[in-house]
Design a protein around this motif. Sequence first.
Motif, mmCIF file in Angstrom:
data_model
loop_
_atom_site.group_PDB
_atom_site.id
_atom_site.type_symbol
_atom_site.label_atom_id
_atom_site.label_comp_id
_atom_site.label_asym_id
_atom_site.label_seq_id
_atom_site.Cartn_x
_atom_site.Cartn_y
_atom_site.Cartn_z
ATOM 1 N N UNK A 386 0.865 -1.187 0.000
ATOM 2 C CA UNK A 386 0.000 0.000 0.000
ATOM 3 C C UNK A 386 0.900 1.235 0.000
ATOM 4 N N UNK A 387 1.047 1.862 -1.129
ATOM 5 C CA UNK A 387 1.882 3.071 -1.238
ATOM 6 C C UNK A 387 0.976 4.215 -1.691
ATOM 7 N N UNK A 388 0.375 4.931 -0.731
ATOM 8 C CA UNK A 388 -0.709 5.857 -1.095
ATOM 9 C C UNK A 388 -0.252 7.254 -1.522
ATOM 10 N N UNK A 389 1.031 7.514 -1.533
ATOM 11 C CA UNK A 389 1.456 8.899 -1.777
ATOM 12 C C UNK A 389 0.952 9.427 -3.128
ATOM 13 N N UNK A 390 1.233 8.665 -4.180
ATOM 14 C CA UNK A 390 0.819 9.137 -5.503
ATOM 15 C C UNK A 390 -0.699 9.201 -5.599
ATOM 16 N N UNK A 391 -1.357 8.127 -5.078
ATOM 17 C CA UNK A 391 -2.821 8.098 -5.147
ATOM 18 C C UNK A 391 -3.445 9.248 -4.365
ATOM 19 N N UNK A 392 -2.863 9.588 -3.216
ATOM 20 C CA UNK A 392 -3.418 10.666 -2.398
ATOM 21 C C UNK A 392 -3.426 11.976 -3.171
ATOM 22 N N UNK A 393 -2.302 12.288 -3.823
ATOM 23 C CA UNK A 393 -2.229 13.542 -4.587
ATOM 24 C C UNK A 393 -3.193 13.513 -5.758
ATOM 25 N N UNK A 394 -3.279 12.345 -6.423
ATOM 26 C CA UNK A 394 -4.180 12.234 -7.565
ATOM 27 C C UNK A 394 -5.630 12.389 -7.135
ATOM 28 N N UNK A 395 -5.982 11.789 -5.989
ATOM 29 C CA UNK A 395 -7.366 11.861 -5.508
ATOM 30 C C UNK A 395 -7.754 13.291 -5.140
ATOM 31 N N UNK A 396 -6.787 14.072 -4.654
ATOM 32 C CA UNK A 396 -7.079 15.469 -4.359
ATOM 33 C C UNK A 396 -7.493 16.209 -5.642
ATOM 34 N N UNK A 397 -6.807 15.942 -6.720
ATOM 35 C CA UNK A 397 -7.126 16.595 -8.003
ATOM 36 C C UNK A 397 -8.487 16.127 -8.499
ATOM 37 N N UNK A 398 -8.765 14.808 -8.387
ATOM 38 C CA UNK A 398 -10.055 14.280 -8.859
ATOM 39 C C UNK A 398 -11.191 14.864 -8.041
ATOM 40 N N UNK A 399 -10.989 15.042 -6.722
ATOM 41 C CA UNK A 399 -12.027 15.624 -5.875
ATOM 42 C C UNK A 399 -12.352 17.043 -6.296
ATOM 43 N N UNK A 400 -11.316 17.825 -6.665
ATOM 44 C CA UNK A 400 -11.557 19.197 -7.110
ATOM 45 C C UNK A 400 -12.399 19.209 -8.385
ATOM 46 N N UNK A 401 -12.097 18.286 -9.303
ATOM 47 C CA UNK A 401 -12.874 18.198 -10.552
ATOM 48 C C UNK A 401 -14.324 17.835 -10.235
ATOM 49 N N UNK A 402 -14.530 16.924 -9.254
ATOM 50 C CA UNK A 402 -15.887 16.491 -8.900
ATOM 51 C C UNK A 402 -16.689 17.670 -8.364
ATOM 52 N N UNK A 414 -14.461 10.294 -2.854
ATOM 53 C CA UNK A 414 -13.043 10.603 -3.041
ATOM 54 C C UNK A 414 -12.419 11.039 -1.720
ATOM 55 N N UNK A 415 -13.173 11.819 -0.902
ATOM 56 C CA UNK A 415 -12.658 12.282 0.394
ATOM 57 C C UNK A 415 -12.440 11.107 1.347
ATOM 58 N N UNK A 416 -13.400 10.146 1.363
ATOM 59 C CA UNK A 416 -13.245 8.963 2.228
ATOM 60 C C UNK A 416 -12.019 8.174 1.823
ATOM 61 N N UNK A 417 -11.836 8.041 0.517
ATOM 62 C CA UNK A 417 -10.674 7.283 0.054
ATOM 63 C C UNK A 417 -9.380 8.023 0.382
ATOM 64 N N UNK A 418 -9.409 9.329 0.330
ATOM 65 C CA UNK A 418 -8.213 10.105 0.661
ATOM 66 C C UNK A 418 -7.834 9.919 2.127
#
Length: 586
Positions: A386-402, A414-418
């Motif tokens: 489980x290496x969430x660093x890249x996913x965390x940053x990506x999810x922040x961007x996806x949340x903004x788009x949502x 997206x927030x729960x997953x973050x």
Amino acid sequence: MKSIQSRLLLMLLVFIVLPYFLSVFFIYTYTKSSVEQYELENSREQLQKNAEELEQYFEEMIDFPSILYRNPDLFRIFNNGFEDSIYFSPKTMEKSLETFYLMRKEIRQMRFYIDKNKESFTLYNAMISTRRYQPDFLEQSPVKELYASDLNYIIVPPRPLTNYNNAAIVPESDKTVVLTFHHKITDVLSKKFLGVITIDIDMGEYARICNNLVQGNESSVLLIDSKNRVMYANDRSLIGEVLPIGEKDRLEGNNQDIILSKELSGSLKGWQLIKKSSSQALYEDVRKTAYTNIIVGIGVGLLGLLMIAVISNRITRPIASLSQKVRSIEGGNENVPFDDSRDDEIGHLESHMKDMMNRINTHIDREYKLEIENRKNQFMALKSQINPHFLFNALQSIGAVALRSKAPKVYQLITSLSRMMRYSLQADQWVLVRDEADYTKAYLALQSERFGDSVSYTIEMDESILDMTIPSMILQPLAENFFKHTYEEGFSSAHLLIKGSIQDGHLDFLVENDGPGLTAARLETLRNNIYTPPFEGSYSNEHIGLKNIRDRLLLRYGPGAQLHVDSMNGKGFSVRMKIPVSGEGS
């Protein structure tokens, strides 16, 4: 090579043991027989003396009511009744009764039954109760037995004090155990039955006579009447009871005790006074003599010990030195110098210990380095899952788009997953049970969104454990396994249960489901894989999550931590973790 043990044993035998036991044996054998005979004879004489004293005491109590015949005022009441007696004077009678009551200090209560009027009254603490009409008095047991017999008295075994006639002068709190004498009162000339005097006495006086036979806790006394009823015993539970049939024979058959008995005579004909003594207590003087002999033997032994101390000093000194070296090793000093120059057991032992310590130190150096390297590799393997660093940053961007696309449900997911990704950064750290449970709930919420309303789960955590600390990432991987082996394989009706509580001083976590189970062979394979000691064997990708959890628990808590898997007879799958509370992290 000379043996230290054989030399010491030989000197002990020659200078201490042999002279000591020979002196004790000869002196003890010589005196034992005469002292035993004396003690037995002394016990018999004491038993005879106490038996005579008991006979005299009971004779006095049996003859005590005869004083009534010398009191004309009181006797007229029995002969004529209260109302018919022309000589009846209440004050005179009251004075006579009080005097009669106070003549014996052991009397607790007296009851007078006047057959003329069928009335009775009682005396308690020299106070007289009111009269009570009792037409059926002679039907009461054991008065009925006394009335029908030729005896003038009957003795009832000890029992708690009875409030005759329900007299108010007798308090309910008085539960004194009393011995009861029922005396028949008759006209001397005509032999006409006039009434009954009942006397309750406390057991103090005749108990004192019986207890004169008791010496310490090693002996006991038993007084039984002709009907085998226990009139007195050291064991209070036996008093007033019937001695079981064969009990006396059983006592006499006990080889460890000495039983002496004396049959009483006179008014107590058929009664027996029995003394039971421990043979050890009876022959205490014999033991004292033996102790004297032992002291003499010890004196002889001390002389031998002095000789051995001088001779064996050179032998025992290296043993003490070796013992000190062993204690130093136990304290953590692994570089203790050993002297292997001696040509005896000590020299050989030091030589072997020196070689052993060299091998142990070499082995520890090698194994310690390997273990450190293995730990680093295993933790890296766990984190690489489980290496969430890249996913965390990506999810922040996806949340903004949502949010810009006005999709709040997507943003919430997206927030729960973050948050899950942020929590996963704490892998191998200490977290609260509350946080681990919330992390697992967030994961289950995401899976519910994935699989719909068919997802069924329950999380039960005791309030008492929520603020305790545990290693992170030990519950969520188990929930992930649930979805992997149920919903992802088509078992959409399975239910997941996660429970946490305190059981027997351990944090107890149970994760179980009623989905597909494992065969006995697969379950055994799984157990063999995850129960392999940490850093030994090889991992299987299928079971790495379970094994990582178990290895992490062992690293942090030691063997007190446990992880058990079970297939519940093929009807589901369960994982139970037990974590010592005392080993809780901080």
